[in-house]
Design an enzyme around this catalytic site. Structure first.
Site, PDB file in Angstrom:
ATOM      1  N   SER A 178       8.629  21.261 -21.921  1.00 29.53           N
ATOM      2  CA  SER A 178       9.409  21.901 -23.420  1.00 29.53           C
ATOM      3  C   SER A 178       9.176  23.435 -23.120  1.00 29.53           C
ATOM      4  O   SER A 178       9.158  23.971 -24.515  1.00 29.53           O
ATOM      5  CB  SER A 178       9.959  21.192 -24.776  1.00 29.53           C
ATOM      6  OG  SER A 178       9.750  19.820 -24.286  1.00 29.53           O
ATOM      7  N   ASP A 190      12.948  19.224 -23.371  1.00 30.88           N
ATOM      8  CA  ASP A 190      12.924  17.701 -23.754  1.00 30.88           C
ATOM      9  C   ASP A 190      14.536  18.011 -24.712  1.00 30.88           C
ATOM     10  O   ASP A 190      14.757  17.123 -25.024  1.00 30.88           O
ATOM     11  CB  ASP A 190      12.036  18.085 -25.511  1.00 30.88           C
ATOM     12  CG  ASP A 190      12.270  19.599 -25.981  1.00 30.88           C
ATOM     13  OD1 ASP A 190      12.925  20.339 -24.855  1.00 30.88           O
ATOM     14  OD2 ASP A 190      11.131  20.564 -27.089  1.00 30.88           O
ATOM     15  N   ARG A 221       2.288  13.120 -25.680  1.00 32.15           N
ATOM     16  CA  ARG A 221       2.932  11.756 -25.414  1.00 32.15           C
ATOM     17  C   ARG A 221       2.891  11.036 -24.102  1.00 32.15           C
ATOM     18  O   ARG A 221       3.276  12.093 -23.251  1.00 32.15           O
ATOM     19  CB  ARG A 221       4.491  11.682 -26.304  1.00 32.15           C
ATOM     20  CG  ARG A 221       4.527  11.787 -27.679  1.00 32.15           C
ATOM     21  CD  ARG A 221       5.458  11.616 -28.280  1.00 32.15           C
ATOM     22  NE  ARG A 221       5.753  12.345 -30.025  1.00 32.15           N
ATOM     23  CZ  ARG A 221       5.861  13.873 -29.679  1.00 32.15           C
ATOM     24  NH1 ARG A 221       6.474  14.339 -28.755  1.00 32.15           N
ATOM     25  NH2 ARG A 221       5.944  14.298 -31.110  1.00 32.15           N
TER      26      ARG A 221
HETATM   27  P1  ADP Z   1       7.221  18.656 -30.932  1.00 27.24           P
HETATM   28  O1  ADP Z   1       7.783  17.885 -30.539  1.00 27.24           O
HETATM   29  O2  ADP Z   1       7.474  19.825 -30.141  1.00 27.24           O
HETATM   30  O3  ADP Z   1       5.353  18.327 -30.832  1.00 27.24           O
HETATM   31  P2  ADP Z   1       7.954  17.675 -32.974  1.00 27.24           P
HETATM   32  O4  ADP Z   1       9.612  17.333 -32.772  1.00 27.24           O
HETATM   33  O5  ADP Z   1       7.645  16.564 -32.995  1.00 27.24           O
HETATM   34  O6  ADP Z   1       7.512  18.801 -32.636  1.00 27.24           O
HETATM   35  O7  ADP Z   1       7.685  18.300 -34.436  1.00 27.24           O
HETATM   36  C1  ADP Z   1       6.521  18.833 -34.592  1.00 27.24           C
HETATM   37  C2  ADP Z   1       7.069  19.821 -35.947  1.00 27.24           C
HETATM   38  O8  ADP Z   1       8.486  19.252 -37.271  1.00 27.24           O
HETATM   39  C3  ADP Z   1       6.161  20.625 -37.056  1.00 27.24           C
HETATM   40  O9  ADP Z   1       4.764  20.962 -36.173  1.00 27.24           O
HETATM   41  C4  ADP Z   1       6.435  19.837 -38.051  1.00 27.24           C
HETATM   42  O10 ADP Z   1       6.360  22.092 -38.507  1.00 27.24           O
HETATM   43  C5  ADP Z   1       7.906  19.867 -38.480  1.00 27.24           C
HETATM   44  N1  ADP Z   1       7.478  18.518 -39.658  1.00 27.24           N
HETATM   45  C6  ADP Z   1       6.850  17.417 -38.703  1.00 27.24           C
HETATM   46  N2  ADP Z   1       7.305  15.980 -40.297  1.00 27.24           N
HETATM   47  C7  ADP Z   1       7.890  17.283 -41.224  1.00 27.24           C
HETATM   48  C8  ADP Z   1       8.678  16.857 -42.149  1.00 27.24           C
HETATM   49  N3  ADP Z   1       8.540  16.014 -42.718  1.00 27.24           N
HETATM   50  N4  ADP Z   1       8.968  17.865 -42.890  1.00 27.24           N
HETATM   51  C9  ADP Z   1       8.759  18.938 -42.259  1.00 27.24           C
HETATM   52  N5  ADP Z   1       8.940  19.322 -41.289  1.00 27.24           N
HETATM   53  C10 ADP Z   1       8.138  18.315 -40.453  1.00 27.24           C
HETATM   54 MG    MG Z   2      10.144  17.144 -29.211  1.00 28.85          MG
END
Ligand code: ADP
Ligand code: MG
Length: 497
Positions: free
Chosen positions: A170, A223, A108
């Site tokens: 992170s 993060d 992002r």
């Molecule tokens: P990052 O910042 O590390 O990319 P996020 O905080 O955006 O990660 O979280 C993404 C992760 O959260 C995905 O890998 C997925 O496993 C989990 N995730 C996303 N949406 C859902 C949901 N609706 N239910 C369960 N797990 C979810």
């Molecule tokens: Mg994140």
């Protein structure tokens, strides 16, 4: 009836008996196979059990490991990393800052305008990180990042604007200052070999300069630290932050005199944010099953990130898949579909969540997911119920262990209501405590949140649990990094802790 007739009748009777015997035997063996599936479910449930007494053991182990990690480098699997963040945003910050949030599924870029005690605007672009960049070279990854940021900045503010950048990276980093630090090792499936040991802020600055962008890193954070910064900006009672997304981690505000491994560390505030890297926490009290061992064997970071592998989004679906695969091999509940369940990581955590949350009477959503994603056609309702149960067990253990981790931090800070702070100080009434929290798994999965809240009450009791608020900070990891860039940019603005 003649002899022939008698013979035919006898033969028919014998055939009927034989068929009946075969049917009975088949039914008995089907029942036995079903019982085997149910037994596997029971064993799995028992292996994942987290009664309150066990959770309290995990809490205590967490506190012990926190002390050990603060006492010496390598003293614990908990790295307890210094962040050099000794000042958090207060509301006095002003200006436009950028942030990059890199460290999991998505990348992002954010633009944050702050002033008059609030975040005036915050805009972002979000892109999935192409798989090949997680395994190539650091130059390739960072030039992808720099180009995406350049595009964004030029669209938002034009070409020549000089801006400070908060870089949320992170992964475990050994910081040398608030704006520099070297990568210790990769987690969450990343494996870029030429990056370990390098100063990631410097590498990104080089990529930014290479792309002709007039933006430099003034805060390199993780993060959790970004999330804590935004949480604290909104509410001064925020003392810790937890991420439950692709991976899991936590940080909190520690007194500098408790950071024994860094004697003589002086900060204006007398405190510093410590990045626990709690994903690597380990304790013999953690309920580990044979499926966790199989999962660990499949990963590139074997024997590491044990806590994370029981809690976070990358792994939960896979644990459930391993259980279902064994059921498919040892029973016939999935018909001939055992092969389809043999492919690692085909059941994602969002699918696991959708299975657990299907409340239709015939579990039609579960049927659809099994058909479309795991290529298992025609399941019986009782089989689908079994699948839901597996997903429930995986979810419940994860959420309850995360709760135990949170209480571990509160206990270390003397805020868990257990009477005596780990420093030996007697405590009075528990103070209001806020824990900032972020991550796709926590935010996107209500059942996970319910199980986590339930466990907090079970461990601390209702009265103390009422004094603890978990507060979701939307985009905290990115917006918080931009705020920290403000606090730590050259026109340094006064922060507090
Ligand atoms: P990052 O910042 O590390 O990319 P996020 O905080 O955006 O990660 O979280 C993404 C992760 O959260 C995905 O890998 C997925 O496993 C989990 N995730 C996303 N949406 C859902 C949901 N609706 N239910 C369960 N797990 C979810
Ligand atoms: Mg994140």
């Amino acid at each position: 009836m003649g002899r022939v007739g008698l013979g035919v009748a006898a033969a028919c009777a014998a055939a009927t008996c034989a068929i009946a015997a075969v049917l009975v035997a088949r039914r008995a063996s089907a029942r036995a196979r079903w019982r085997r599936a149910v037994a596997l479910l029971r064993e799995f449930g028992e292996g994942c059990a987290t009664p309150p007494a066990r959770l309290r053991q995990v809490v205590d182990a967490m506190v012990v490991e926190m002390h050990a990690g603060l006492a010496s480098d390598g003293g614990s699997k908990l790295k307890m990393l210094l962040t050099f963040v000794d000042a958090l945003p207060t509301g006095n910050e002003e200006g436009i800052y950028y942030a990059i949030d890199l460290g999991g599924t998505n990348f992002r870029a954010l633009r944050v305008e702050v002033g008059a005690g609030s975040v005036v605007t915050s805009r972002k672009v979000e892109l999935p990180i192409p798989e090949e960049f997680t395994k190539g070279t650091i130059e390739e990854l960072f030039s992808f990042v720099a180009l995406a940021l350049k595009d964004f900045v030029e669209r938002e503010d034009g070409k020549d604007e000089q801006k400070a950048l908060g870089f949320t990276f992170s992964f475990p980093v050994r910081q040398t200052s608030v704006s520099s630090g070297s990568l210790i090792r990769w987690t969450k499936g990343f494996s870029i070999e030429n990056a370990v040991g390098k100063d990631v802020a410097q590498c990104l600055n080089e990529a930014l300069a290479g792309s002709g962008l007039n933006v430099r890193v003034t805060a390199l954070v993780n993060d959790t630290v970004g999330t804590l910064a935004l949480g604290h900006y909104h509410d001064e009672d925020t003392v810790a932050a937890v991420i439950i997304g692709a991976g899991t981690n936590a940080c909190y505000i520690e007194r500098t005199d408790a950071i024994i491994k860094c004697q003589g560390l002086l900060t204006n505030s007398g405190g510093m944010v410590v990045n626990m890297e709690w994903g690597n926490f380990w304790s013999s009290h953690l309920p580990r099953t044979p499926y966790d061992i199989s999962l660990d064997d499949e990963t590139q970071n074997r024997n590491d990130q044990g806590f994370e592998k029981m809690i976070s989004g990358i792994y939960l679906g896979e644990i459930a898949r391993l259980v279902l695969h064994r059921m498919a091999l040892e029973s016939d509940v999935f018909g001939d579909a055992a092969d389809n369940l043999s492919i690692p990581f085909t059941l994602s955590t969002p699918l696991l969540a959708a299975i657990r949350e299907d409340d239709s009477p015939d579990l039609s959503e579960v049927r659809k997911i099994l058909q479309e994603h795991l290529k298992i056609p025609d399941t019986r309702l009782k089989t689908r119920r079994l699948v839901v149960k597996v997903c429930d067990i995986v979810t419940r253990r994860a959420a309850r262990l995360a709760a135990a981790g949170i209480v571990g931090i509160l206990k270390k800070l003397g805020r868990d209501g257990s009477g005596v702070a780990s420093s030996g100080r007697m405590r009075g009434q528990p103070r209001r405590t806020v824990v900032a929290i972020e991550g796709g798994l926590y935010q996107g999965y209500p059942v996970f949140r319910e199980y986590l809240d339930e466990a907090l009450v079970e461990i601390m009791g209702e009265e103390v649990a009422r004094t603890v608020a978990l507060r979701v900070t939307e985009d905290g990891s990115g917006v918080g990094a931009a705020l920290l860039a403000a606090v730590h940019s050259s026109n340094r603005q006064q922060g507090s802790i």
